[in-house]
Design an enzyme around this catalytic site. Structure first.
Site, PDB file in Angstrom:
ATOM      1  N   ASP A   1      -1.636  15.531 -14.810  1.00  0.00           N
ATOM      2  CA  ASP A   1      -2.397  16.590 -13.996  1.00  0.00           C
ATOM      3  C   ASP A   1      -1.896  16.903 -12.443  1.00  0.00           C
ATOM      4  OD1 ASP A   1      -4.841  18.113 -13.869  1.00  0.00           O
ATOM      5  OD2 ASP A   1      -5.977  16.574 -14.276  1.00  0.00           O
TER       6      ASP A   1
ATOM      7  N   TRP B   1      -2.529  23.951 -14.220  1.00  0.00           N
ATOM      8  CA  TRP B   1      -3.547  25.053 -14.127  1.00  0.00           C
ATOM      9  C   TRP B   1      -2.861  26.414 -14.020  1.00  0.00           C
ATOM     10  CZ3 TRP B   1      -5.115  21.628  -9.631  1.00  0.00           C
ATOM     11  CH2 TRP B   1      -5.448  20.515 -10.101  1.00  0.00           C
ATOM     12  N   GLY B   2      -1.668  26.344 -14.165  1.00  0.00           N
ATOM     13  CA  GLY B   2      -0.924  27.854 -14.175  1.00  0.00           C
ATOM     14  C   GLY B   2      -0.612  28.116 -12.658  1.00  0.00           C
ATOM     15  N   GLU B   3      -0.675  27.171 -11.545  1.00  0.00           N
ATOM     16  CA  GLU B   3      -0.378  27.454 -10.313  1.00  0.00           C
ATOM     17  C   GLU B   3       0.902  27.446 -10.017  1.00  0.00           C
ATOM     18  OE1 GLU B   3      -2.658  25.003  -7.658  1.00  0.00           O
ATOM     19  OE2 GLU B   3      -4.727  25.759  -8.565  1.00  0.00           O
TER      20      GLU B   3
ATOM     21  N   ASP C   1      -9.883  24.873 -16.048  1.00  0.00           N
ATOM     22  CA  ASP C   1     -10.532  24.039 -17.205  1.00  0.00           C
ATOM     23  C   ASP C   1     -11.590  25.024 -17.913  1.00  0.00           C
ATOM     24  OD1 ASP C   1      -9.326  22.103 -15.762  1.00  0.00           O
ATOM     25  OD2 ASP C   1     -10.924  20.670 -15.560  1.00  0.00           O
TER      26      ASP C   1
HETATM   27  C1  GLA Z   1      -8.527  18.462 -14.457  1.00  0.00           C
HETATM   28  C2  GLA Z   1      -7.672  18.754 -15.636  1.00  0.00           C
HETATM   29  C3  GLA Z   1      -8.716  18.466 -16.989  1.00  0.00           C
HETATM   30  C4  GLA Z   1      -9.187  16.994 -16.974  1.00  0.00           C
HETATM   31  C5  GLA Z   1      -9.677  16.374 -15.509  1.00  0.00           C
HETATM   32  C6  GLA Z   1      -9.748  15.155 -15.668  1.00  0.00           C
HETATM   33  O1  GLA Z   1      -9.668  19.181 -14.110  1.00  0.00           O
HETATM   34  O2  GLA Z   1      -7.439  20.358 -15.850  1.00  0.00           O
HETATM   35  O3  GLA Z   1      -8.389  18.924 -18.255  1.00  0.00           O
HETATM   36  O4  GLA Z   1      -7.875  16.639 -17.300  1.00  0.00           O
HETATM   37  O5  GLA Z   1      -8.717  16.995 -14.701  1.00  0.00           O
HETATM   38  O6  GLA Z   1     -10.369  14.733 -14.312  1.00  0.00           O
END
Ligand code: GLA
Length: 387
Positions: free
Chosen positions: A131, A166-168, A188
């Site tokens: 992450d 997240w595509g950043e 998310d």
């Molecule tokens: C981020 C990720 C999620 C998940 C949460 C866990 O938001 O994008 O997919 O893994 O963290 O805290």
């Protein structure tokens, strides 16, 4: 051939704890999911990885700097859990983070990358989701993913590397070269139709980047959740989606080449949920070994201006085409595909034999065009063979 070279060839398939359970995870849940993978046909359909997301460790490392599995949640330890999952012929995934902490505030892997990779290898981990929270501001995300990729590739075990930024930071431009096998391209997902629609449309122009060994991960599936998350953000207490909306979601993720990571509680999945998640024709399209992204065709007539109605075409290894007719709008629409637009010259009299991947039946042979009527928020997916 060295099997290791095939790691990540096709999009990962599995289950991840986050969408439904977030912090509320334990070893019995994970074992149950492994059992259900086998007894309900998920394993046979191709689902392989069982992944524990955030919130699995203690809040502090031990005196040697090692991560420690929370003994209240995982009393038998991660090695025993990995052994159990492997005994079922399945693979085990875990989660960490680029930064000093994970998104939920547990220790992250920053400056412990090689140590953590070694520990995961000792436990028997086969997959790491990595992450992006608490990333040190002065260091690039690209460097952080290169680091962990190198650590995993040298830890003595084949570990699939699932990047999650997240595509950043224009991740498309550098992630493939970093060594990751998949990369989250979106924020998310939430268990509602607007979220599905938004995430899918946001990636239509990014399909040119996805492909074998480094797949665009549009986030875990919400199929079958029906509002079942214990987290307000994901579930928003809306009751989730209809089965038709879940079918369209699964179709988009399949044809766009996203990993298929189930997010619902499969211990209690309905028949409709199973029919969606276990659809062999959709899975075959997703797992096609050429691993090409899909291209988009805007519907005729040209004045039909909306980004909610489109066709996606994915070129498959055997010469077939997977074609999706998507109507994400709130009204029924007729979508018309001219075969000219997918490469069939009129002069050569080539037709398409179409097979419906949801009805599981042949539709017949079509010349020059196919124009299905698609209900609101629904789709038609065909596999087309040239004849
Ligand atoms: C981020 C990720 C999620 C998940 C949460 C866990 O938001 O994008 O997919 O893994 O963290 O805290």
């Amino acid at each position: 051939m060295d099997n290791r070279k095939l790691l990540g060839l096709t999009p990962a398939m599995g289950w991840n704890s986050w969408n439904t359970f977030t912090w509320d995870i334990n070893e019995q849940l994970i074992r149950d999911v492994a059992d259900v993978f086998v007894s309900e046909g998920y394993k046979e359909a191709g689902y392989e990885y069982i992944v524990i997301d955030d919130c699995w460790s203690l809040k502090e490392r031990d005196q040697d700097g090692n991560l420690v599995a929370d003994p209240a949640k995982f009393p038998s330890g991660m090695k025993a859990l990995a052994d159990y999952i492997h005994s079922k012929g399945l693979k085990f995934g875990m989660y960490s983070c680029v930064g000093t902490h994970t998104c939920a505030g547990y220790p992250g892997s920053f400056e412990h990358e090689f140590q953590d990779a070694r520990l995961l290898a000792e436990w028997g981990v086969d997959y790491l989701k990595y992450d992006y929270c608490f990333k040190p501001r002065n260091l690039s995300g690209e460097l952080m993913y290169k680091r962990m990729s190198l650590a995993l590739k040298n830890c003595g075990r084949d570990i699939l590397f699932s990047a999650c930024n997240w595509g950043e930071d224009n991740v498309y431009q550098w992630i493939r070269a970093s060594g990751a096998h998949m990369y989250r391209s979106t924020g998310d997902i939430q268990d509602n139709w607007d979220s599905v629609k938004k995430l899918a449309i946001s990636q239509l122009d990014k399909e040119c980047y996805t492909g074998a060994f480094c797949h665009n991960d549009m986030d875990m599936l919400i199929v079958g959740m029906h509002g079942g998350s214990n987290d307000g953000f994901i579930g928003s207490h809306s009751g989730g989606c209809t089965d038709t909306e879940y079918k369209t979601h699964f179709s988009l993720w399949s044809i766009m080449g996203s990993p298929l990571m189930i997010g619902c509680d499969i211990r209690n999945a309905s028949q409709a949920t199973k029919n969606t998640l276990l659809n062999p024709d959709l899975i075959a399209i997703n797992q096609d070994t050429e691993g090409r992204g899909a291209y988009r065709i805007k519907p005729e007539p040209q004045w039909f201006h909306t980004d909610e109605v489109f066709m996606l075409v994915k070129v498959l290894a055997d010469g077939d085409l997977a074609i999706g007719f998507f109507n994400l709008s709130d009204e029924q629409r007729q979508l018309s595909l001219q075969f000219w637009d997918i490469g069939l010259p009129y002069a050569e009299k080539i037709s398409l034999s179409l097979y419906d991947c949801w009805e599981h039946k042949e539709l017949g042979v079509f010349r020059e065009r196919f124009a299905p009527t698609v209900p609101a928020r629904d789709c038609v997916i065909v596999r087309a063979k040239l004849v």
